[in-house]
Design an enzyme around this catalytic site. Structure first.
Site, short mmCIF file in Angstrom:
data_model
loop_
_atom_site.label_atom_id
_atom_site.label_comp_id
_atom_site.label_asym_id
_atom_site.label_seq_id
_atom_site.Cartn_x
_atom_site.Cartn_y
_atom_site.Cartn_z
N CYS A 138 0.10 -4.11 -11.62
CA CYS A 138 -0.27 -3.19 -12.72
C CYS A 138 -1.62 -3.60 -13.33
O CYS A 138 -1.81 -3.50 -14.55
CB CYS A 138 0.79 -3.14 -13.81
SG CYS A 138 2.32 -2.43 -13.25
N ASP B 286 -1.99 -8.58 -26.41
CA ASP B 286 -0.86 -8.28 -25.54
C ASP B 286 -0.22 -9.63 -25.19
O ASP B 286 -0.77 -10.40 -24.41
CB ASP B 286 -1.37 -7.56 -24.28
CG ASP B 286 -0.31 -7.40 -23.21
OD1 ASP B 286 0.74 -8.05 -23.31
OD2 ASP B 286 -0.56 -6.65 -22.26
N LYS C 167 10.88 -10.50 -21.05
CA LYS C 167 10.05 -11.54 -20.44
C LYS C 167 10.22 -12.87 -21.17
O LYS C 167 9.53 -13.84 -20.89
CB LYS C 167 8.59 -11.12 -20.43
CG LYS C 167 8.35 -9.93 -19.48
CD LYS C 167 6.91 -9.55 -19.44
CE LYS C 167 6.68 -8.17 -18.87
NZ LYS C 167 6.69 -8.13 -17.41
N HIS D 235 -3.44 -5.53 -18.15
CA HIS D 235 -2.35 -4.77 -17.53
C HIS D 235 -2.59 -3.29 -17.87
O HIS D 235 -3.16 -2.97 -18.91
CB HIS D 235 -1.04 -5.25 -18.18
CG HIS D 235 0.22 -4.72 -17.59
ND1 HIS D 235 0.69 -3.46 -17.88
CD2 HIS D 235 1.13 -5.29 -16.76
CE1 HIS D 235 1.84 -3.27 -17.24
NE2 HIS D 235 2.13 -4.36 -16.56
N GLN E 240 3.11 -11.87 -21.57
CA GLN E 240 3.29 -13.04 -20.69
C GLN E 240 3.21 -14.36 -21.45
O GLN E 240 3.40 -15.42 -20.86
CB GLN E 240 2.22 -13.04 -19.58
CG GLN E 240 2.34 -11.89 -18.62
CD GLN E 240 3.64 -11.92 -17.82
OE1 GLN E 240 4.25 -12.98 -17.64
NE2 GLN E 240 4.08 -10.77 -17.35
N1 PMP Z 1 1.26 -6.48 -20.53
C1 PMP Z 1 1.46 -7.48 -19.67
C2 PMP Z 1 0.44 -8.59 -19.59
C3 PMP Z 1 2.58 -7.48 -18.85
O1 PMP Z 1 2.79 -8.48 -17.99
C4 PMP Z 1 3.51 -6.41 -18.96
C5 PMP Z 1 4.73 -6.36 -18.08
N2 PMP Z 1 4.49 -6.62 -16.74
C6 PMP Z 1 3.26 -5.42 -19.89
C7 PMP Z 1 2.13 -5.48 -20.66
C8 PMP Z 1 4.21 -4.29 -20.08
O2 PMP Z 1 5.43 -4.78 -20.55
P1 PMP Z 1 6.72 -3.84 -20.61
O3 PMP Z 1 6.82 -3.20 -19.26
O4 PMP Z 1 7.84 -4.80 -20.88
O5 PMP Z 1 6.51 -2.87 -21.70
#
Ligand code: PMP
Length: 406
Positions: free
Chosen positions: A364, A200, A226, A123, A203
């Site tokens: 993203c 990270d 999440k 991401h 998910q």
């Molecule tokens: N890493 C991953 C794999 C994600 O799916 C997301 C959120 N889509 C993020 C990082 C960023 O998370 P946040 O916007 O809650 O900080």
């Protein structure tokens, strides 16, 4: 006993809605999950009955707020099996947790020629902070490529890791494809060359049982929203020796021990990394989400989610012109697909008209979409345990209907 999903759904008020004239089919859980009533109650209770700042005033409400806030930290610590609560730092979410490591560890411990190893599946939140570190320190970013099947190429990772590698930063589960990455193996490979590892977990937390000690990672980042908690709260787990050596990255109140105009000494862990008034209500409500989750039969719910994904994949495979992206067998939460001659956004708009919520685009993860040759991105359906087989059937029917339309 197998959980009764229809009964469980009553805990989530947002699910019982009519959207565009149809019952809501919420399949955008990878973007954010819905919140159960105990989480809503915890938010409400804090603001209505406690509402005081933490760690500061000498009065009853402040003591109550501090107690609930620190109790929530312990709930999260236990949920991910971190050794101690002070290794769990509250952040706004995964993005801020990764930035904390980038600014505090990366900017101070990396230098020209050092290497940061990322993966193609990351991401943007796990790419851009490292680019900033690389630009400031002269470190170099390396990227684990994909195999032709769409998995991370472990042989290539082995070749890319060397004594120059100082940090490995990878996602446990890809938000774009739902693919589960072999993080445990990658962390061990990184440790063998003396590199620090960051996972990270954005998910992963809502789907898998996370054990940071079993993973043996140095850092683990996650987002509350999440995993059925509120937005604006998440956390970073860190290995104690590293956190202790790392300087604060944001400064101000709360994170200090003593301040004069000449010098400041910093507070102990975890407060050293928590400058300013934290998201007190968010942390307490995330604790309520953890209580809610641990009160459920998570194993049975994981099996239910798996059967939803199986049904979705089987159904998608039967629709002419649909191509599923990534291997079907090592995924949780999400399925990404494309459809011949149909722009993902057009399909999503038609589905939205039927009350079906999902996400399209690059998720993203633009470098991943580029690597896969999918410049228009994909359509992603992502489930949580409260989704039903009827909803999967509705999605498949909606796609078939859309196909006829196009
Ligand atoms: N890493 C991953 C794999 C994600 O799916 C997301 C959120 N889509 C993020 C990082 C960023 O998370 P946040 O916007 O809650 O900080």
């Amino acid at each position: 006993m197998a959980p009764d999903i229809h009964t469980l759904r009553r805990d989530f008020p947002t699910l019982a809605q009519i959207v565009n004239g149809h019952p809501l089919v919420y399949l955008d859980n990878a973007a954010t999950t819905q919140k159960p009533q105990p989480v809503l109650d915890a938010l409400n209770h804090y603001y209505r009955d406690t509402n005081a700042n933490v760690h500061r005033a000498s009065h009853a409400l402040s003591a109550q707020a501090t107690q609930a806030f620190e109790a929530a930290r312990i709930k999260l610590q236990r949920f991910i099996n971190a050794p101690t609560p002070e290794q769990l730092i509250w952040t706004k979410g995964t993005t801020e947790a990764i930035n904390l490591v980038a600014y505090s560890f990366g900017m101070h411990h990396l230098q020209a020629g050092d290497e940061i190893l990322l993966s193609t599946l990351e991401h943007h939140a796990n790419i851009v902070p490292w680019q900033q570190v690389a630009a400031a320190t002269g470190a170099v970013i390396r990227v684990i490529p994909l195999t032709p099947e769409g998995d991370l190429d472990l042989l290539a990772a082995e070749r890319l890791l060397s004594t120059r590698t100082r940090l490995l930063a990878v996602s446990q589960v890809s938000n774009a494809l739902g693919v589960v990455n072999p993080v445990r193996q990658l962390i061990a490979m990184a440790r063998a060359v003396g590199a620090v590892s960051l996972v990270d977990g954005a998910q992963a937390m809502g789907h898998l049982t996370v054990d940071v000690q079993a993973l043996d990672c140095d850092f683990y980042a996650f987002s509350g929203h999440k995993m059925f908690g509120p937005t604006g709260i998440g956390g970073l787990y860190g290995r104690k020796e590293l956190l202790e050596r790392m300087p604060p990255w944001q400064t101000g109140g709360e994170m200090v021990h003593s301040v004069s105009f000449e010098q400041t000494s910093f507070n102990r862990l975890p407060f050293k990394f928590e400058a300013g008034t934290p998201n007190i209500a968010g942390a307490i409500a995330l604790g309520a989400a953890v209580d809610y989750l641990t009160g459920l039969n998570r194993m049975a719910l994981a099996q239910h989610e798996h059967s939803l994904l199986e049904a979705l994949i089987t159904g998608l495979e039967a629709i002419p012109g649909v191509r599923i992206i990534g291997r079907p067998d090592v995924r949780v939460g999400a399925v990404s697909f494309v459809m011949d001659e149909v722009h993902p956004q057009d399909l999503a708009t038609l589905l939205d008209m039927q009350g079906i919520a999902l996400r399209t685009g690059h998720h993203c993860a633009m470098p991943l979409m580029q690597a896969l040759g999918l410049e228009q991105g994909t359509i992603r359906a992502s489930v949580a345990f409260y989704n039903t087989h009827e909803e999967i059937t509705a999605l498949l029917a909606g796609i078939n209907k859309a196909r006829e339309f196009f």
